[in-house]
Design a protein around this motif. Structure first.
Motif, PDB file in Angstrom:
ATOM      1  N   THR A  52       0.861  -1.223  -0.035  1.00 11.78           N
ATOM      2  CA  THR A  52      -0.026  -0.315  -0.096  1.00 11.78           C
ATOM      3  C   THR A  52       0.737   1.312  -0.049  1.00 11.78           C
ATOM      4  N   THR A  53       2.015   1.134   0.247  1.00  6.95           N
ATOM      5  CA  THR A  53       3.168   2.307   0.141  1.00  6.95           C
ATOM      6  C   THR A  53       3.756   2.640  -0.902  1.00  6.95           C
ATOM      7  N   LEU A  54       3.530   1.767  -2.057  1.00  4.33           N
ATOM      8  CA  LEU A  54       4.084   1.982  -3.264  1.00  4.33           C
ATOM      9  C   LEU A  54       3.576   3.176  -4.170  1.00  4.33           C
ATOM     10  N   ALA A  55       4.709   3.993  -4.712  1.00  3.70           N
ATOM     11  CA  ALA A  55       4.428   5.123  -5.550  1.00  3.70           C
ATOM     12  C   ALA A  55       3.919   4.447  -6.738  1.00  3.70           C
ATOM     13  N   SER A  56       2.871   5.418  -7.211  1.00  2.00           N
ATOM     14  CA  SER A  56       2.365   5.008  -8.568  1.00  2.00           C
ATOM     15  C   SER A  56       3.388   5.045  -9.763  1.00  2.00           C
ATOM     16  N   GLU A  57       4.252   5.848  -9.551  1.00  3.45           N
ATOM     17  CA  GLU A  57       5.222   6.214 -10.559  1.00  3.45           C
ATOM     18  C   GLU A  57       6.425   6.869 -10.091  1.00  3.45           C
ATOM     19  N   LEU A  58       7.629   6.334 -10.438  1.00  2.00           N
ATOM     20  CA  LEU A  58       8.936   7.003 -10.100  1.00  2.00           C
ATOM     21  C   LEU A  58       9.282   8.078 -11.192  1.00  2.00           C
ATOM     22  N   ILE A  59       9.338   9.391 -10.773  1.00  7.93           N
ATOM     23  CA  ILE A  59       9.413  10.433 -11.919  1.00  7.93           C
ATOM     24  C   ILE A  59      11.120  10.632 -11.490  1.00  7.93           C
ATOM     25  N   SER A  90      -3.389   5.546 -22.190  1.00 11.21           N
ATOM     26  CA  SER A  90      -2.943   6.341 -21.207  1.00 11.21           C
ATOM     27  C   SER A  90      -2.912   5.729 -19.804  1.00 11.21           C
ATOM     28  N   LYS A  91      -2.206   6.248 -18.714  1.00 15.39           N
ATOM     29  CA  LYS A  91      -2.516   5.802 -17.540  1.00 15.39           C
ATOM     30  C   LYS A  91      -3.990   5.801 -16.950  1.00 15.39           C
ATOM     31  N   PHE A  92      -4.602   6.910 -17.176  1.00 13.31           N
ATOM     32  CA  PHE A  92      -6.027   6.960 -16.921  1.00 13.31           C
ATOM     33  C   PHE A  92      -6.758   5.748 -17.449  1.00 13.31           C
ATOM     34  N   ALA A  93      -6.460   5.212 -18.854  1.00 16.05           N
ATOM     35  CA  ALA A  93      -7.241   4.099 -19.424  1.00 16.05           C
ATOM     36  C   ALA A  93      -6.813   2.592 -18.679  1.00 16.05           C
ATOM     37  N   ALA A  94      -5.530   2.862 -18.290  1.00 14.99           N
ATOM     38  CA  ALA A  94      -4.991   1.569 -17.517  1.00 14.99           C
ATOM     39  C   ALA A  94      -5.473   1.279 -16.372  1.00 14.99           C
ATOM     40  N   LYS A  95      -5.798   2.807 -15.672  1.00 16.94           N
ATOM     41  CA  LYS A  95      -6.508   2.550 -14.154  1.00 16.94           C
ATOM     42  C   LYS A  95      -7.898   2.294 -14.322  1.00 16.94           C
ATOM     43  N   GLY A 100      -8.472   0.517 -10.383  1.00 21.63           N
ATOM     44  CA  GLY A 100      -7.765   1.104  -8.990  1.00 21.63           C
ATOM     45  C   GLY A 100      -6.548   1.636  -9.516  1.00 21.63           C
ATOM     46  N   LYS A 101      -5.363   2.103  -8.487  1.00 22.08           N
ATOM     47  CA  LYS A 101      -4.116   2.359  -8.693  1.00 22.08           C
ATOM     48  C   LYS A 101      -3.273   1.349  -9.467  1.00 22.08           C
ATOM     49  N   PHE A 190       1.349 -18.609 -18.059  1.00 18.76           N
ATOM     50  CA  PHE A 190       0.582 -18.643 -16.920  1.00 18.76           C
ATOM     51  C   PHE A 190       0.106 -17.173 -16.738  1.00 18.76           C
ATOM     52  N   PRO A 191      -1.500 -17.195 -16.604  1.00 18.84           N
ATOM     53  CA  PRO A 191      -2.153 -15.896 -16.517  1.00 18.84           C
ATOM     54  C   PRO A 191      -1.981 -15.292 -15.343  1.00 18.84           C
ATOM     55  N   THR A 192      -1.840 -13.984 -15.094  1.00 18.37           N
ATOM     56  CA  THR A 192      -1.712 -13.449 -13.577  1.00 18.37           C
ATOM     57  C   THR A 192      -3.231 -13.052 -13.136  1.00 18.37           C
ATOM     58  N   ARG A 193      -3.282 -12.847 -11.697  1.00 18.23           N
ATOM     59  CA  ARG A 193      -4.369 -12.837 -11.175  1.00 18.23           C
ATOM     60  C   ARG A 193      -4.899 -11.161 -11.191  1.00 18.23           C
ATOM     61  N   ALA A 194      -6.139 -11.123 -11.523  1.00 15.77           N
ATOM     62  CA  ALA A 194      -6.732  -9.782 -11.784  1.00 15.77           C
ATOM     63  C   ALA A 194      -6.294  -8.965 -10.706  1.00 15.77           C
ATOM     64  N   ASP A 195      -6.286  -9.199  -9.376  1.00 19.67           N
ATOM     65  CA  ASP A 195      -5.754  -8.111  -8.223  1.00 19.67           C
ATOM     66  C   ASP A 195      -4.415  -8.066  -8.186  1.00 19.67           C
ATOM     67  N   GLU A 196      -3.650  -8.628  -8.881  1.00 19.52           N
ATOM     68  CA  GLU A 196      -2.265  -8.381  -8.897  1.00 19.52           C
ATOM     69  C   GLU A 196      -1.610  -7.765 -10.105  1.00 19.52           C
ATOM     70  N   ARG A 197      -2.502  -7.473 -11.319  1.00 17.61           N
ATOM     71  CA  ARG A 197      -1.991  -7.195 -12.456  1.00 17.61           C
ATOM     72  C   ARG A 197      -1.562  -5.712 -12.371  1.00 17.61           C
ATOM     73  N   ARG A 198      -2.084  -4.746 -11.476  1.00 16.91           N
ATOM     74  CA  ARG A 198      -1.783  -3.464 -11.458  1.00 16.91           C
ATOM     75  C   ARG A 198      -0.352  -3.367 -10.984  1.00 16.91           C
ATOM     76  N   PHE A 199       0.556  -4.218 -10.283  1.00 16.46           N
ATOM     77  CA  PHE A 199       1.909  -4.256  -9.847  1.00 16.46           C
ATOM     78  C   PHE A 199       2.785  -4.478 -11.123  1.00 16.46           C
ATOM     79  N   PHE A 200       2.272  -5.181 -12.151  1.00 13.76           N
ATOM     80  CA  PHE A 200       2.970  -5.461 -13.307  1.00 13.76           C
ATOM     81  C   PHE A 200       2.788  -4.586 -14.456  1.00 13.76           C
ATOM     82  N   ALA A 201       3.183  -3.471 -14.427  1.00 17.83           N
ATOM     83  CA  ALA A 201       2.666  -2.295 -15.365  1.00 17.83           C
ATOM     84  C   ALA A 201       4.070  -1.350 -15.730  1.00 17.83           C
TER      85      ALA A 201
END
Length: 398
Positions: A52-59, A90-95, A100-101, A190-201
Motif C-alpha cells: 500500500t506504500t508503493l508510489a504509482s510512478e517514479l519520476i 494512457s495511464k487513466f485508461a490503464a487505471k 484502481g491504482k 501462466f495468466p496473472t491474477r486480476a488483483d495483482e496485475r496493477r503491480f506489473f505495468a
C-alpha cells in the motif's frame, strides 16, 4: 479441466496449479502459492515492505530504456498481439481497466554478449531480454517467495541414467536415448491474477502496458513456472513405464532419457511429448535435440555423449565450450587491471559455478569468488583472487 482430472486420477499432491490457469497465478503480493511439499520452504515468509506504500510512478525525468530500442518495441507488439500484454492509450485508461491504482515500473533491455570459439577465433553475439525493473519500483520488496525451486544438476541426470542402465542391464534393448525439447515462452503460459496485475505495468511512450501473463523479473514467477512445469512433467511421465524413462527440467529446459528397443523408445517419446502438447504447452521443436540424430547433445552447461557399447555402455560429459571460452576471456580481462567491478565478478562466479558442478576441484576457488560479496565494497580488489584465478587459468590452458 484436463490437468485437474489427470492429476486427481494419478494422485499427484499439487492441487494448486490447475486453479492458476482459471483464477490466475499468485505472484506473492496479494496471495502466495500454498506449499504442497514439492519444493523446500523458506523460513522467513514476510514481505520486507507494504504494497500500500508503493508510489504509482517514479519520476526521474528519463524515458523508459526499452522505448529507444526497436527490437524491444517489436517484441512488445508481438506480446500485445498474443494478448500476453494489454496496451492502454494512457495511464487513466490503464487505471480504468485495472479498476484502481496502477504501479508503473521501468521497462529495461538487458543486453548480454555471448562469446564463442569458432575456428580459433572469438566470436561475440548480442542477446537482448526485456525485464520490468520491479526492484527499483519496490514491487519486489512487497512480494513473498514462500518456496525455493530446486533445479537439477548435470550429475543428477548422469546418476539417474546410470541407475537406468543398472536396472535394465539384461533387457535394455538399444541402450539410452537423450531427447531435449524446451518449453517455448514458458513464463507466458501462466495468466496473472486480476488483483495483482496493477503491480506489473510499465510505460512505453504515451502508452501503458499491463502484463496479463507472469512477468520475467517478478519474484513469484520462477516458483509458479517451476511448480507448474514440474507437475506437467510428472503427469506426462506417468504414461510411460517407470523403468523406461527419467526426466529433469532446468527452469524450462527439460532433458528426457529413454531406454528400451527402438520401437519402445519411439512410442514412449510420442506419448510423453503428445501429453505435454495436450495440456496446452508450447514446445520448441526447431531447437529439439535427439541423441539418435546428434552424437552430442547440449543441456544447460554440459555436453552429453552416449557411449553405446553393448559390453560397457556409459556417458561422456564435458563442459560446454562457450562457458569455457567466456570464463577464459573474463580472466584475461581481469588480470589486466588492478580492480574489477562487482557485477563482472558476479558474472564470472556464476559461470565458474557451472564448471565446478562437474569439476569438483574448482569448488574451493569458486568459494573464494563468492566470498568477496560478503563485504559491502563497491569494487573487489583482484589481488586477493589472483591465487585462485591463476589456478583456474592452468586448468583452462591459459
Amino acid at each position: 479441466q484436463l490437468i485437474a482430472s489427470w492429476r486427481g486420477y494419478v494422485g499427484d499432491p499439487d492441487a494448486q496449479v490447475e486453479g492458476w490457469f482459471v483464477d490466475g497465478s499468485p505472484l506473492g503480493i496479494k496471495q502466495v502459492p500454498a506449499p504442497r511439499g514439492i519444493f523446500p520452504e523458506y523460513a522467513d515468509k514476510d514481505p520486507s515492505a507494504d504494497f500500500t506504500t508503493l508510489a504509482s510512478e517514479l519520476i526521474d525525468g528519463k524515458k523508459t530504456k526499452a522505448a529507444r530500442d526497436s527490437d524491444a518495441q517489436d517484441e512488445i507488439n508481438k506480446m500485445v498481439d498474443r494478448r500476453w500484454i494489454r496496451k492502454s492509450s494512457s495511464k487513466f485508461a490503464a487505471k480504468r481497466y485495472i479498476k484502481g491504482k496502477v504501479v508503473l515500473s521501468e521497462l529495461i533491455v538487458i543486453s548480454k554478449t555471448k562469446r564463442q570459439l569458432h575456428k580459433g577465433k572469438i566470436i561475440s553475439k548480442l542477446k537482448k531480454r526485456l525485464i520490468i525493473n520491479l526492484k527499483k519500483s519496490g514491487v519486489t520488496a512487497v512480494a513473498v517467495k514462500g518456496e525455493r525451486p530446486e533445479l537439477p544438476r548435470v550429475l543428477d541426470v548422469i546418476f539417474a541414467n546410470l541407475e537406468m542402465l543398472r536396472r535394465r542391464r539384461q533387457r535394455m534393448g538399444k541402450g539410452l536415448r537423450h531427447v531435449i525439447l524446451d518449453f517455448s515462452n514458458a513464463f507466458f503460459q501462466f495468466p496473472t491474477r486480476a488483483d495483482e496485475r496493477r503491480f506489473f505495468a510499465t510505460r512505453m511512450g504515451k502508452s501503458v502496458l499491463v502484463w496479463l501473463r507472469t512477468a520475467q523479473g517478478s519474484r513469484g514467477a520462477p516458483l509458479v513456472c517451476g511448480r507448474a512445469l514440474a507437475l506437467v512433467m510428472r503427469l506426462a511421465a506417468s504414461t510411460v513405464p517407470p523403468d523406461a524413462m527419467t526426466a529433469s527440467c532446468y527452469v524450462d529446459d527439460p532433458l528426457s532419457t529413454f531406454i528400451g528397443t527402438q520401437q519402445e523408445q519411439d512410442n514412449n517419446i510420442a506419448k510423453f511429448v503428445g501429453c505435454i502438447l495436450a495440456m496446452g504447452f508450447e514446445l520448441s521443436f526447431p531447437k529439439a535435440q535427439d541423441s539418435d540424430v546428434e552424437q552430442v547433445v547440449t543441456w544447460t552447461s554440459a555436453r552429453l555423449e552416449l557411449l553405446q557399447d553393448d559390453d560397457d555402455p556409459g556417458i561422456k560429459v564435458t563442459i560446454k565450450e562457450d562457458i569455457l571460452t567466456e570464463v577464459a576471456e573474463d580472466i584475461k580481462e581481469m588480470m589486466a587491471v588492478n580492480a574489477v567491478g562487482v557485477d563482472k565478478l558476479r558474472t564470472l562466479a556464476g559461470r565458474a559455478t557451472c564448471i565446478s558442478s562437474l569439476l569438483h576441484v574448482w569448488r574451493p576457488f569458486v568459494s573464494m569468488l563468492w566470498g568477496q560479496f560478503t563485504t559491502p565494497a563497491v569494487v573487489a580488489l583482484l589481488i586477493h583472487l589472483r591465487c585462485g584465478v591463476l589456478r583456474w587459468m592452468c586448468h583452462l590452458g591459459g
